[in-house]
Design a protein around this motif. Sequence first.
Motif, PDB file in Angstrom:
ATOM      1  N   VAL A 164      -9.466  34.782  -0.707  1.00 24.50           N
ATOM      2  CA  VAL A 164      -8.138  35.162  -0.226  1.00 24.50           C
ATOM      3  C   VAL A 164      -7.392  33.991   0.398  1.00 24.50           C
ATOM      4  N   HIS A 165      -8.116  33.064   1.031  1.00 22.70           N
ATOM      5  CA  HIS A 165      -7.459  31.940   1.712  1.00 22.70           C
ATOM      6  C   HIS A 165      -7.752  30.587   1.055  1.00 22.70           C
ATOM      7  N   SER A 166      -8.421  30.599  -0.076  1.00 22.56           N
ATOM      8  CA  SER A 166      -8.658  29.381  -0.884  1.00 22.56           C
ATOM      9  C   SER A 166      -9.332  28.268  -0.095  1.00 22.56           C
ATOM     10  N   ARG A 304       3.313  40.287   4.672  1.00 18.59           N
ATOM     11  CA  ARG A 304       2.142  39.417   4.532  1.00 18.59           C
ATOM     12  C   ARG A 304       0.867  40.225   4.339  1.00 18.59           C
ATOM     13  N   ALA A 305       0.776  41.368   5.007  1.00 25.22           N
ATOM     14  CA  ALA A 305      -0.402  42.228   4.853  1.00 25.22           C
ATOM     15  C   ALA A 305      -0.524  42.733   3.419  1.00 25.22           C
ATOM     16  N   ILE A 306       0.594  43.093   2.844  1.00 23.45           N
ATOM     17  CA  ILE A 306       0.590  43.556   1.444  1.00 23.45           C
ATOM     18  C   ILE A 306       0.183  42.417   0.519  1.00 23.45           C
ATOM     19  N   GLU A 307       0.622  41.204   0.838  1.00 22.89           N
ATOM     20  CA  GLU A 307       0.236  40.038   0.037  1.00 22.89           C
ATOM     21  C   GLU A 307      -1.266  39.792   0.114  1.00 22.89           C
ATOM     22  N   VAL A 308      -1.863  39.980   1.305  1.00 25.34           N
ATOM     23  CA  VAL A 308      -3.311  39.829   1.446  1.00 25.34           C
ATOM     24  C   VAL A 308      -4.034  40.841   0.564  1.00 25.34           C
ATOM     25  N   ALA A 309      -3.565  42.086   0.568  1.00 24.25           N
ATOM     26  CA  ALA A 309      -4.168  43.112  -0.289  1.00 24.25           C
ATOM     27  C   ALA A 309      -4.052  42.723  -1.759  1.00 24.25           C
ATOM     28  N   GLU A 310      -2.886  42.220  -2.134  1.00 25.64           N
ATOM     29  CA  GLU A 310      -2.681  41.806  -3.523  1.00 25.64           C
ATOM     30  C   GLU A 310      -3.661  40.699  -3.924  1.00 25.64           C
TER      31      GLU A 310
END
Length: 330
Positions: A164-166, A304-310
């Motif tokens: 998720v955070h590369s 940003r939370a939705i982006e993390v889920a994606e």
Amino acid sequence: MKIAVDAMGGDHAPDEIVRGALLYRAKGGGAELILVGREDDLRRAGALGEGITIRDAHDVVGMDEHPAKALRGRADTSIGVATTLVKRGEADAVVSAGNTGATMAAALMLLGRIRGIDRPALCGMLPTTKGKAACLLDAGATMDADEHNILQFARMASRFMEKVHSVERPSVGLINVGEEPEKGGRLQQAAHALLSGAEDLNFYGNIEGRDVMRGITDICVTDGFTGNVLAKGMEGVVDVFVDGIRHDIFGGPLGKIAGLFALPGLGKFRSRMDYDPYVSAPLLGVAGISVVTHGRARANMMRRAIEVAERAVATRLLEAIGEAVSTSAA
């Protein structure tokens, strides 16, 4: 990809949650969003747009309620319905800024645990002086963790940071009262021995509480009780500093003038302490993507939370955690 959003959870729901969903889509987010909550309230908040649908749910688990009792006794809660969508395959992930205990309880009751995982863990993402986020695990899901749980936490967090955070081969630190291997109680000493022997982990060694926000390691593991106290203590310290800067240093006419000269530095400080981009994280160990974000979440944090889920869905985080656990058990 479809993501269910608990639109009634959080201090600023539903307005800021809806705004966050709209912002996510406006910024090019590719997932379709299902906003779960009271349909009339969501429509009044502007929950209309391409790629956004509404699933009606009339009940909400309050911050002062017992999560499991509320979910068992009421089938129409927004977090319960949103998590059920994931269980049925109608959504690939769920995101909530609501009652964290209810989000965890819904995930465990409806989605279950990944095969081989004994206890779930909550990842608290914290800002550091190095300008990167550190993953504090466990931030409150498993209060009575043992050394074997902590080893699993480290493996799950490593896959999370990679996917998720590369972060390539993230470093792992064990929170303790000193850096030497023999420091700490029985739990810390036993966990240190297991982590030291795990060849699949990049184990740094013991770290102290002050090292977490120094960014000494990418991942900071501990039991849920210690992690939760540490995370909330840090949050309180940040609140005191921000309030002091705003009122004690830059309050009043002269303070406002001084603020103009200090504006560039204040901008950098605000950017460093802004955890909107990374504070959200999935509950690790459950057999589904269930992302928890801060109860104070406003639109940008929700986006940003939705982006993390994606990203968690797109990078196949669940499969990576399952493989890490099965490989280590072989």
